[in-house]
Design an enzyme around this catalytic site. Structure first.
Site, PDB file in Angstrom:
ATOM      1  N   GLN A  32       2.467  62.144 -84.481  1.00 10.27           N
ATOM      2  CA  GLN A  32       2.701  62.301 -83.046  1.00 10.27           C
ATOM      3  C   GLN A  32       4.166  62.636 -82.756  1.00 10.27           C
ATOM      4  OE1 GLN A  32       1.493  58.361 -81.828  1.00 10.27           O
ATOM      5  NE2 GLN A  32       2.787  57.447 -83.399  1.00 10.27           N
ATOM      6  N   ASP A  87       7.162  49.321 -82.034  1.00 12.03           N
ATOM      7  CA  ASP A  87       8.423  49.083 -81.305  1.00 12.03           C
ATOM      8  C   ASP A  87       8.928  47.657 -81.528  1.00 12.03           C
ATOM      9  OD1 ASP A  87       7.085  47.415 -79.063  1.00 12.03           O
ATOM     10  OD2 ASP A  87       5.987  49.296 -79.008  1.00 12.03           O
ATOM     11  N   ASP A 138      -2.378  52.264 -92.504  1.00 14.12           N
ATOM     12  CA  ASP A 138      -3.508  52.476 -91.607  1.00 14.12           C
ATOM     13  C   ASP A 138      -4.189  51.127 -91.331  1.00 14.12           C
ATOM     14  OD1 ASP A 138      -6.020  53.031 -90.565  1.00 14.12           O
ATOM     15  OD2 ASP A 138      -6.182  54.924 -91.659  1.00 14.12           O
ATOM     16  N   ASP A 156      -2.221  46.354 -80.556  1.00 16.59           N
ATOM     17  CA  ASP A 156      -1.221  46.870 -79.609  1.00 16.59           C
ATOM     18  C   ASP A 156      -1.213  48.389 -79.748  1.00 16.59           C
ATOM     19  OD1 ASP A 156       0.949  47.329 -77.999  1.00 16.59           O
ATOM     20  OD2 ASP A 156       2.402  46.279 -79.255  1.00 16.59           O
ATOM     21  N   SER A 157      -2.283  49.001 -79.265  1.00 19.79           N
ATOM     22  CA  SER A 157      -2.513  50.421 -79.554  1.00 19.79           C
ATOM     23  C   SER A 157      -1.995  51.330 -78.453  1.00 19.79           C
ATOM     24  CB  SER A 157      -4.016  50.646 -79.697  1.00 19.79           C
ATOM     25  OG  SER A 157      -4.642  50.438 -78.438  1.00 19.79           O
ATOM     26  N   PRO A 163      -3.964  59.378 -82.395  1.00 20.88           N
ATOM     27  CA  PRO A 163      -4.057  58.372 -83.460  1.00 20.88           C
ATOM     28  C   PRO A 163      -4.699  57.061 -83.000  1.00 20.88           C
ATOM     29  CG  PRO A 163      -1.756  59.104 -83.168  1.00 20.88           C
ATOM     30  CD  PRO A 163      -2.581  59.795 -82.121  1.00 20.88           C
TER      31      PRO A 163
HETATM   32  N1  AG3 Z   1       0.766  50.285 -75.878  1.00 17.49           N
HETATM   33  C1  AG3 Z   1      -0.042  50.655 -74.729  1.00 17.49           C
HETATM   34  C2  AG3 Z   1       0.520  51.798 -73.976  1.00 17.49           C
HETATM   35  C3  AG3 Z   1      -0.468  52.543 -73.192  1.00 17.49           C
HETATM   36  C4  AG3 Z   1       0.242  53.260 -72.100  1.00 17.49           C
HETATM   37  N2  AG3 Z   1      -0.427  54.453 -71.765  1.00 17.49           N
HETATM   38  C5  AG3 Z   1       0.164  55.498 -71.192  1.00 17.49           C
HETATM   39  N3  AG3 Z   1       1.392  55.475 -70.858  1.00 17.49           N
HETATM   40  N4  AG3 Z   1      -0.562  56.556 -70.936  1.00 17.49           N
HETATM   41  C6  AG3 Z   1       2.142  50.085 -75.691  1.00 17.49           C
HETATM   42  C7  AG3 Z   1       2.824  49.679 -76.948  1.00 17.49           C
HETATM   43  C8  AG3 Z   1       3.954  48.753 -76.669  1.00 17.49           C
HETATM   44  N5  AG3 Z   1       4.208  47.898 -77.775  1.00 17.49           N
END
Ligand code: AG3
Length: 279
Positions: A32, A87, A138, A156-157, A163
């Site tokens: 990505q 992150d 993965d 935490d996707s 992906p």
């Molecule tokens: N994970 C979910 C973010 C989804 C936000 N979607 C969007 N901006 N279209 C965030 C990961 C933080 N650890």
């Protein structure tokens, strides 16, 4: 000079726009595009494929709420698995819990970790804790290799595109369940109830077939699509709506969002959201 704006399309007809002070990082990995920009309103912000993942100013809401409700509902969480979350924000919250002995972070994209460490130290700061084991791998494969290994599993996707898409499938949910210990609790970020209503309904239908208890809860996150975010907790032992909330196990920390009363209240749903998860 014309003002630089970062825009994310939330739908083909709605977007968020944040004025940009500085563009700091922009590289594309095999998975990505990874960007970090400094905004005037929300501080530094991490983006994956043009979607906001977190900003310095409002990330505490998401990270406290994806971690503390599950960890405070488990009687003795020792080993925690986080899938995605490169992150480091979820890791930072998980290690606040004194009983937690290990946090395994399985992030597929090393570039997310690298960019966060470099530009978002207040979010990535937990990654260097000795209890944290970082695997660039993965999630699917990791789950297969670690059956019955974790007390709490946190997914935490990203959104269910690119992906992140496979992380919303029944096949994946089954693997998550198998990797949990008896009495384990799993939690997923589950998108915005207005723009992703079908994702939530389908996810809950599937999870109800796999777990004895499921619960949807909410938190407002200004920079995410629709400004309101949902999370989903599931377990065979713990009913997320009525289970005991174990207080006082965190180091006295300046939590900025979570508290036990709010934890209860977060599961109280507006009617239009409740309808999405009512069988
Ligand atoms: N994970 C979910 C973010 C989804 C936000 N979607 C969007 N901006 N279209 C965030 C990961 C933080 N650890």
């Amino acid at each position: 000079m014309a003002q630089d704006w970062y825009r994310e399309n939330h739908t083909p007809h709605a977007q968020i726009a944040l004025s940009v002070r500085q563009r700091l990082f922009d590289q594309t990995s095999e998975f990505q595009r990874v960007e970090v920009v400094e905004t005037d309103e929300y501080g530094k912000m991490l983006l994956l494929d043009g979607c906001v993942m977190c900003t310095e100013r409002d990330e505490f809401i998401y990270h406290e709420m994806i971690i503390h409700p599950a960890l405070c509902s488990h009687p003795n969480p020792r080993d925690v698995l986080i899938i995605g979350g490169g992150d480091g924000g979820s890791v930072r919250e998980a290690i606040r819990h004194r009983g937690v002995k290990s946090v395994t972070l399985v992030e597929i994209d090393a570039l997310v970790i690298e960019a966060s460490r470099r530009f978002l130290p207040s979010i990535a700061c937990g990654l260097d804790d000795p209890r944290v084991d970082i695997r660039v791998a993965d999630g699917f494969v990791h789950l297969d290799d670690h059956q019955g290994a974790y007390d709490v599993i946190v997914v935490d996707s990203t959104d269910p595109v690119g992906p992140g898409e496979v992380l919303f499938t029944e096949d994946f949910f089954k693997k998550v369940k198998r990797a949990a210990r008896p009495g384990g609790i799993v939690v997923f970020q589950s998108e915005n109830p207005m723009y992703y209503s079908e994702v939530i309904t389908k996810m809950h239908r599937t999870l109800r077939g796999l777990f004895s208890h499921t619960g949807l809860y909410l938190a407002p996150i200004p920079t995410y699509p629709g400004g309101l975010w949902s999370f989903t907790m599931a377990s065979d032992e713990v009913n997320p709506l009525t289970g005991k909330i174990f207080e006082g196990r965190m180091d006295p920390a300046p939590l900025k969002y979570y508290n036990p009363k709010l934890h209860r209240g977060a599961f109280l749903l507006p009617n239009y959201v409740k309808a999405l998860v009512t069988p």
